[in-house]
Design a protein around this motif. Sequence first.
Motif, short mmCIF file in Angstrom:
data_model
loop_
_atom_site.label_atom_id
_atom_site.label_comp_id
_atom_site.label_asym_id
_atom_site.label_seq_id
_atom_site.Cartn_x
_atom_site.Cartn_y
_atom_site.Cartn_z
N ASP A 309 2.12 -10.27 -5.13
CA ASP A 309 1.86 -9.17 -4.51
C ASP A 309 -0.16 -8.96 -4.30
OD1 ASP A 309 3.29 -7.92 -6.54
OD2 ASP A 309 4.48 -7.23 -4.09
N ASP A 472 -4.36 0.75 3.36
CA ASP A 472 -2.28 0.73 4.04
C ASP A 472 -2.64 -0.67 3.01
OD1 ASP A 472 -4.25 -0.84 5.42
OD2 ASP A 472 -3.42 -1.24 7.09
N ARG A 473 -2.74 -1.10 1.60
CA ARG A 473 -2.86 -2.96 1.31
C ARG A 473 -2.61 -2.20 0.21
NH1 ARG A 473 -1.70 -6.91 5.27
NH2 ARG A 473 -2.26 -8.21 2.74
N PHE A 474 -1.57 -3.56 -0.61
CA PHE A 474 -1.06 -3.04 -1.95
C PHE A 474 -2.35 -4.12 -2.74
CE2 PHE A 474 1.81 -4.67 -5.95
CZ PHE A 474 1.28 -2.52 -6.71
N SER A 604 4.09 10.86 4.62
CA SER A 604 2.56 9.94 4.86
C SER A 604 1.82 10.88 4.32
CB SER A 604 3.46 9.46 6.37
OG SER A 604 2.92 9.77 7.52
N CYS A 608 -3.18 7.08 1.59
CA CYS A 608 -2.25 6.26 1.80
C CYS A 608 -1.45 5.89 0.30
CB CYS A 608 -2.85 4.76 2.52
SG CYS A 608 -3.00 5.17 4.69
N SER A 611 0.75 3.38 0.05
CA SER A 611 1.22 2.05 0.47
C SER A 611 -0.41 0.96 -0.61
CB SER A 611 0.69 1.53 1.67
OG SER A 611 -0.42 2.89 1.66
N ARG A 612 -1.37 1.64 -0.92
CA ARG A 612 -2.00 1.05 -1.68
C ARG A 612 -1.43 0.51 -3.53
NH1 ARG A 612 -5.23 4.94 -1.60
NH2 ARG A 612 -5.79 5.23 -3.73
N GLY A 614 1.02 2.29 -4.46
CA GLY A 614 3.27 1.98 -4.91
C GLY A 614 3.14 3.50 -5.47
N ASN A 636 9.11 3.26 -4.56
CA ASN A 636 9.48 2.06 -4.27
C ASN A 636 9.09 0.74 -4.76
OD1 ASN A 636 7.95 0.26 -2.42
ND2 ASN A 636 6.33 0.43 -3.38
#
Length: 638
Positions: A309, A472-474, A604, A608, A611-612, A614, A636
């Motif tokens: 990831d 919005d990225r892990f 939501s 974020c 999503s960032r 987990g 998640n």
Amino acid sequence: MDPEYAPGVLDLNEPITEDFSVFDDLQKEHTPGNTTRTSSNADVTRSSEQSKHASGSNIGARGDDDDDEVQSTLVSQTEVQTPYPGMIFDSWDEAKMHYNRYAKKLGFSIKCSTSKNSIVDGQKDKQMFVCNKNGKNEDINMQEAAPVRQRNKSITKKTECKARLRIKRKGKKWHATYFIEEHNHSMIKKFSLKKYLRSHKGIPKEERDFVKLLHKVNLSAGRVMRIMGEVYGGLANVPYDTKYVSYFMATIDEDQTHKDMSKLLSHFARNKKEDPDFYFNLHTDHADKVDRIFWVDGPAIAAYKNYSDCLSFDTTYMINMYNMSFAPFIGINRYCQSIQLGCGFLKNENVDSFVWLFQEFLEAMGGLQPQNCITNQDAAMRSAILAVFPNCCHGNCRWHIMQNAQAVLGNILSKHEELRQELNAIIYCIMSVDEFETRWADMVRKHSVADNTHLADLYHLRATFVPAYFKDRFFPFLQTTARSEGFNAVLKTYSNPHQSLHHFFEQYLKLQEKINVAEDYVEFLDEDKTFRVWGDYPLEEQALKVYTRPIYLRLRAELRKVTSYNVQLIGGRSYDVLPIKTYVYGYGSRSYQVEANVETETYSCECCKFSRDGMLCCHIFRVMVQLGCITKFHRNTY
């Protein structure tokens, strides 16, 4: 690549001659902490001439006379018989050792003087051992021409001392034929000073092995001496000094560098036999010298399938011996620990080198690209990532960019505190891209800094480091290359930058072993231990069961922040979560909007965090509390 391939690279592949280190001279039984030494006929030394002929250097002679002096370890100050004409020795070595033990007892040093070879068999037939104060120092004032300037070095004060021992070979025995006992100079009587006498310097074999072991774990000569001081009951009792230990350790490194690349390839080949998935490759330049290296072990390849990831990649650790940059690939496991996912060395940090390295990484990992990657601010690195990992989201280290900005903006920010606070709030607080753009424009207009080129440069880099562009990225708990730098810092305790590549590889494997042990320990705690929950929320009980301990502790910190916010219904399923006080750590002083669908159990938040990082954020937890739905959640996969 063929493991047996050993090209003539880095000038390291010349054949190594057999090691006849001068530290092999005059070995004897030795007991640390006890000044009494046995005088048994141990298997002792070659002559200094033999040692110099074999090794090409005489370490003990550094900084002293060029005369061929005997070197030895500490010897007994008692039970040493005074030599006499007619005394018989079994070997040349025994004669030299005996005279040196006698010299140690009295407090002087010996050296080999004239010798003669037999015309019958060509072997040494006669030998004269003399006091090291034999002869006289040259009077520089009597020279006709000015001497060539030389570095400052100490020389022995010679007094034309006549003390000597001459031996002659008769059959297989050596006989003392001439002996002068009297000296014309004072002797060294203090025990702690005798170790500085030239022929009595030396580290016993058993201790040399111990010093090698300490050197192998990257201890400095000073730390080695402190350890030996404890063994002997004080530094003054150690029969050698720090400088000599340093010389000895230098010979170890020198020996390792003669065929460094061949040894590294041998390590690779041996690891390939033990670990069939072990992958490595080397690249040579136009001069057929290695300029790029990459390797990764089987367990790391297996781990990458689960932890692709996010990668942290940096090249801040320099291997100065060959001026090659160390380039580790660092991942994060489910315990939030840094793990090794491959290692590279690059002679040049250009686009071609990084492209080669990333392609090798991709080949080793079966073509699986990392989803997200964070690096330092390097244009060549960015170009290579775009070429090799086109599907990867690439971010730059926020800390490095802000440090660089601080260097040029520090003066203006120190004079405008309100501007500094607003700049930090815009960059560090989680917000949408549109909100970031709006607030930046307002800041520039409000403080009249539109003409500031440094702020403009920072703005142009915004998409590479500002959290708003990556929310919005892990990037689990990661906004900098701190994990790579932390790994480099730990590695420096294992390996000295001046040491050989194959030694570095050995230390790399030891660090990998340490990482595995640390992971095992946390895994044990996960299975055997538990925590008291912070509150009475059923959701926290569920989190304690499904998350690992480190992740649970982070989630518990989010639950505690629930008490830092109030909730207001905006309308429909939208809620505004507002801070009770002016500032909440990690989220600043702003409010956050949460969308909640109780029927479908979906939530939501504009921060974020899920999503960032987990995991759910405190804003969602606060709304769940407000709605009375904080009973369970769908975890998640982490």
